[in-house]
Design an enzyme around this catalytic site. Structure first.
Site, PDB file in Angstrom:
ATOM      1  N   GLU B  55      -3.273  15.420   1.057  1.00 41.02           N
ATOM      2  CA  GLU B  55      -3.886  16.640   0.745  1.00 41.02           C
ATOM      3  C   GLU B  55      -4.180  17.305   2.267  1.00 41.02           C
ATOM      4  OE1 GLU B  55      -3.886  17.619  -1.880  1.00 41.02           O
ATOM      5  OE2 GLU B  55      -4.673  19.591  -1.637  1.00 41.02           O
ATOM      6  N   PHE B  82       0.974   4.579  -6.057  1.00 39.29           N
ATOM      7  CA  PHE B  82       0.722   3.220  -5.433  1.00 39.29           C
ATOM      8  C   PHE B  82       1.631   2.321  -5.686  1.00 39.29           C
ATOM      9  CE2 PHE B  82      -3.181   5.860  -7.119  1.00 39.29           C
ATOM     10  CZ  PHE B  82      -3.472   6.678  -5.726  1.00 39.29           C
ATOM     11  N   ARG B  84       1.894  -0.850  -3.477  1.00 41.61           N
ATOM     12  CA  ARG B  84       1.687  -2.181  -2.720  1.00 41.61           C
ATOM     13  C   ARG B  84       0.440  -2.081  -2.113  1.00 41.61           C
ATOM     14  NH1 ARG B  84       4.989  -5.966  -0.002  1.00 41.61           N
ATOM     15  NH2 ARG B  84       6.730  -5.090  -0.523  1.00 41.61           N
TER      16      ARG B  84
END
Lengths: 132, 132, 132, 132
Positions: B55, B82, B84
């Site tokens: 962001e 997500f 890893r």
């Protein structure tokens, strides 16, 4: 949760001032105070705060529901939509599980501003896996 | 940017330790050190950190490209995946604008772990509006 | 809507058999029959059908609310999550506007299988623009 | 794939005219001709077409990579962003796997219009499960 399966501290949640205000099987509620420390450069509540709050609440809610059967919870995706800027006061969040699957839980999180208006929404997918 | 149109400080970015390492018209790069303060309870880098980094970087990149023509940038949506878990070292981020529209910019952000493996991805939409 | 501002036909909606069953200011409802023509190779309802239904319903709902003031509606993003496979019967959809902004509307669409169980969810952002 | 594990026909893909033009371990390419049958009421290519094309290509690409080891592929989420309207000609799609995990694959799909401009993007998560 740490290696031993005991939940550890939510570092980021603490840093942004997330306060969990309620927890049942059907919802997790929380709030965060809008301070200078969590604004973005234009003076609005930083979008990452909403995503972090949603991630903490949905992970926690899933974890508390599955850990007794030897499973753990890990964020898989987090999609946050920003609807209305907030500059002060408290932002409240309410997370509800929409799907409790064997391998994934899907949550909706609604955020409201101090006037009770919807200011952001998140949809979060949490993976459920055997605890390490 | 504040009311006067001058960029203010990125409170959340500073708090999580975001370091901007490069900026051109075609990419913004940055990194964050994985410390206890930004972990989640299981000891992994908190998902909200990825979303916050994305962001900050995409808002900044858009703002720097449009403010000279009297426009400002505001996050509209942030979708982070997500891939890893990361537990230590630095996570690097590279944001590239995929679409530079009149009213919205769309960015892709790739995150890599200390071994250079893709560990998360974000797609971020930034609204471009007349400056207040 | 076509160049004259009159709504045209929803080609894809017709092709997949989308039936609009209700429309008020606060929701659009519809359904689609699961036939061989809209399956994917494993024999399940194709994920693209959910996305197409959501897109048609949310575009229509936004358009009908804004066209009288000289505005039009155009899909900006569509994020669909698949929860439970469906192989036969009718899938029902209920779309509700969560945010009616000046330049974007955000909708949630819940899909239920013939037993009334939630089988997919979509979050759709529709841009509102001056009509051409 | 059907109950016997043999891939069946892609009903929706055929109906919208999806043509697979290439397939390697690192990408799947395809295209679709913009005809009246797949427009939305304003005369633009329907957003559901992009989502359906992405879903077909990413499911196929994952399935072909995992079925020999007794696994199958099933769409889990599909997030499509619309950047530029298309009214005629062919739209081309290129899908690349960004993450090949044990239980999920994540793909990016870029769509280009007849002039080669990016007109839409999809991020698709495909679940990998033991074949039934």
């Amino acid at each position: 949760m740490n290696a031993a399966g005991t939940p550890g501290r939510d570092g980021l949640g603490e840093m942004i001032g997330l306060e969990i205000t309620g927890h049942t099987a059907d919802e997790v509620t929380g709030r965060v105070e809008v301070t200078d420390r969590i604004l973005q450069p234009a003076g609005l509540l930083h979008g990452g705060v909403y995503a972090a709050v949603a991630e903490s609440m949905c992970s926690m809610g899933t974890y508390l529901a599955v850990y007794e059967r030897g499973e753990t919870a890990m964020g898989q995706s987090n999609s946050t939509t920003f609807l209305r800027p907030v500059t002060e006061g408290h932002v409240s969040a309410r997370a509800t599980p929409r799907h409790r699957g064997r391998t994934t839980w899907v949550w909706d999180v609604d955020f409201t501003d101090p006037e009770g208006r919807l200011c952001a929404m998140a949809r979060v997918t949490i993976a459920v896996r055997p605890a390490p």
